[in-house]
Design a protein around this motif. Structure first.
Motif, PDB file in Angstrom:
ATOM      1  N   GLY A   1       0.806  -1.208   0.000  1.00  0.00           N
ATOM      2  CA  GLY A   1       0.000   0.000   0.000  1.00  0.00           C
ATOM      3  C   GLY A   1       0.840   1.260   0.000  1.00  0.00           C
ATOM      4  O   GLY A   1       0.488   2.265  -0.616  1.00  0.00           O
ATOM      5  N   LEU A   2       1.966   1.188   0.650  1.00  0.00           N
ATOM      6  CA  LEU A   2       2.841   2.355   0.752  1.00  0.00           C
ATOM      7  C   LEU A   2       3.533   2.660  -0.575  1.00  0.00           C
ATOM      8  O   LEU A   2       3.644   3.813  -0.970  1.00  0.00           O
ATOM      9  CB  LEU A   2       3.877   2.115   1.850  1.00  0.00           C
ATOM     10  CG  LEU A   2       4.655   3.299   2.379  1.00  0.00           C
ATOM     11  CD1 LEU A   2       3.723   4.385   2.897  1.00  0.00           C
ATOM     12  CD2 LEU A   2       5.584   2.841   3.490  1.00  0.00           C
ATOM     13  N   VAL A   3       3.957   1.635  -1.268  1.00  0.00           N
ATOM     14  CA  VAL A   3       4.701   1.847  -2.522  1.00  0.00           C
ATOM     15  C   VAL A   3       3.825   1.702  -3.758  1.00  0.00           C
ATOM     16  O   VAL A   3       4.274   1.953  -4.866  1.00  0.00           O
ATOM     17  CB  VAL A   3       5.918   0.905  -2.629  1.00  0.00           C
ATOM     18  CG1 VAL A   3       6.872   1.118  -1.476  1.00  0.00           C
ATOM     19  CG2 VAL A   3       5.497  -0.540  -2.732  1.00  0.00           C
ATOM     20  N   GLY A   4       2.560   1.293  -3.570  1.00  0.00           N
ATOM     21  CA  GLY A   4       1.660   1.081  -4.702  1.00  0.00           C
ATOM     22  C   GLY A   4       1.308   2.371  -5.413  1.00  0.00           C
ATOM     23  O   GLY A   4       1.411   3.469  -4.856  1.00  0.00           O
ATOM     24  N   ARG A   5       0.878   2.221  -6.638  1.00  0.00           N
ATOM     25  CA  ARG A   5       0.459   3.372  -7.425  1.00  0.00           C
ATOM     26  C   ARG A   5      -0.850   3.916  -6.859  1.00  0.00           C
ATOM     27  O   ARG A   5      -1.722   3.159  -6.467  1.00  0.00           O
ATOM     28  CB  ARG A   5       0.260   2.952  -8.867  1.00  0.00           C
ATOM     29  CG  ARG A   5       1.555   2.432  -9.485  1.00  0.00           C
ATOM     30  CD  ARG A   5       1.358   2.076 -10.910  1.00  0.00           C
ATOM     31  NE  ARG A   5       1.358   3.336 -11.673  1.00  0.00           N
ATOM     32  CZ  ARG A   5       1.021   3.413 -12.940  1.00  0.00           C
ATOM     33  NH1 ARG A   5       0.634   2.345 -13.592  1.00  0.00           N
ATOM     34  NH2 ARG A   5       1.061   4.557 -13.565  1.00  0.00           N
ATOM     35  N   PRO A   6      -0.982   5.222  -6.832  1.00  0.00           N
ATOM     36  CA  PRO A   6      -2.222   5.797  -6.320  1.00  0.00           C
ATOM     37  C   PRO A   6      -3.397   5.470  -7.233  1.00  0.00           C
ATOM     38  O   PRO A   6      -3.229   5.294  -8.437  1.00  0.00           O
ATOM     39  CB  PRO A   6      -1.941   7.299  -6.308  1.00  0.00           C
ATOM     40  CG  PRO A   6      -0.800   7.506  -7.236  1.00  0.00           C
ATOM     41  CD  PRO A   6      -0.031   6.219  -7.278  1.00  0.00           C
ATOM     42  N   GLU A   7      -4.564   5.353  -6.622  1.00  0.00           N
ATOM     43  CA  GLU A   7      -5.770   5.127  -7.413  1.00  0.00           C
ATOM     44  C   GLU A   7      -6.085   6.417  -8.162  1.00  0.00           C
ATOM     45  O   GLU A   7      -6.001   7.493  -7.601  1.00  0.00           O
ATOM     46  CB  GLU A   7      -6.968   4.788  -6.519  1.00  0.00           C
ATOM     47  CG  GLU A   7      -6.752   3.649  -5.574  1.00  0.00           C
ATOM     48  CD  GLU A   7      -6.392   4.116  -4.168  1.00  0.00           C
ATOM     49  OE1 GLU A   7      -6.477   5.312  -3.866  1.00  0.00           O
ATOM     50  OE2 GLU A   7      -6.010   3.268  -3.376  1.00  0.00           O
ATOM     51  N   PRO A   8      -6.445   6.298  -9.435  1.00  0.00           N
ATOM     52  CA  PRO A   8      -6.813   7.519 -10.150  1.00  0.00           C
ATOM     53  C   PRO A   8      -8.127   8.071  -9.605  1.00  0.00           C
ATOM     54  O   PRO A   8      -9.051   7.320  -9.323  1.00  0.00           O
ATOM     55  CB  PRO A   8      -6.961   7.062 -11.600  1.00  0.00           C
ATOM     56  CG  PRO A   8      -7.126   5.582 -11.547  1.00  0.00           C
ATOM     57  CD  PRO A   8      -6.506   5.120 -10.271  1.00  0.00           C
ATOM     58  N   THR A   9      -8.177   9.355  -9.464  1.00  0.00           N
ATOM     59  CA  THR A   9      -9.413   9.990  -9.008  1.00  0.00           C
ATOM     60  C   THR A   9     -10.352  10.158 -10.192  1.00  0.00           C
ATOM     61  O   THR A   9      -9.952  10.031 -11.348  1.00  0.00           O
ATOM     62  CB  THR A   9      -9.122  11.381  -8.407  1.00  0.00           C
ATOM     63  OG1 THR A   9      -8.576  12.201  -9.436  1.00  0.00           O
ATOM     64  CG2 THR A   9      -8.145  11.285  -7.241  1.00  0.00           C
TER      65      THR A   9
END
Length: 140
Positions: free
Chosen positions: A116-124
């Motif tokens: 979760g820390l290094v994962g890609r952010p969810e697109p808004t």
């Protein structure tokens, strides 16, 4: 940072921590820290409860921390706690199978938090809209 995953791990950790603080046998039994009758000795419960409250506090921090450095710090605290649990339980529990199970479980939770820390952010929604417009597609 994958905020949704971090918040989910935090919520699950919070729930487990509060439940285990109230019922330390939920941690004591799988760890082999019960007496022959299956009961948790008062001194064992007294040692496990602070670990449970630590989990509850760190999980809650992951749920409520604003996205960014505060959430990252809460996640790092959670990872450090899980790694510490892996070292502690991996060296102190009775029986190789119980030690291995505790290590795998603790490192598994640490791994989820790292993901979760290094994962890609969810697109808004706004980001998806902008990408569709830039690609010349009509937003839906």
């Amino acid at each position: 940072m994958h905020t949704g995953l971090l918040r989910t791990v935090g919520a699950l950790t919070f729930a487990y921590g509060v439940t285990t603080a109230c019922r330390p046998e939920l941690l004591a039994r799988p760890c082999g820290l019960v007496g022959p009758d299956g009961d948790v000795a008062p001194h064992t419960a007294a040692v496990l409860r602070p670990l449970a409250w630590r989990d509850a506090a760190s999980g809650l921090a992951m749920v409520v921390a604003p996205e960014g450095p505060a959430l990252a710090t809460a996640a790092v605290v959670r990872i450090a706690s899980d790694v510490g649990d892996a070292v502690l339980f991996g060296s102190a529990l009775p029986g190789r199978l119980r030690r291995a199970g505790a290590v795998v479980t603790a490192l598994g939770w640490a791994g989820l938090t790292v993901a979760g820390l290094v994962g890609r952010p969810e697109p808004t929604r706004r980001h998806r809209f902008a990408c569709r417009c830039a690609a010349g597609r009509t937003p839906q």
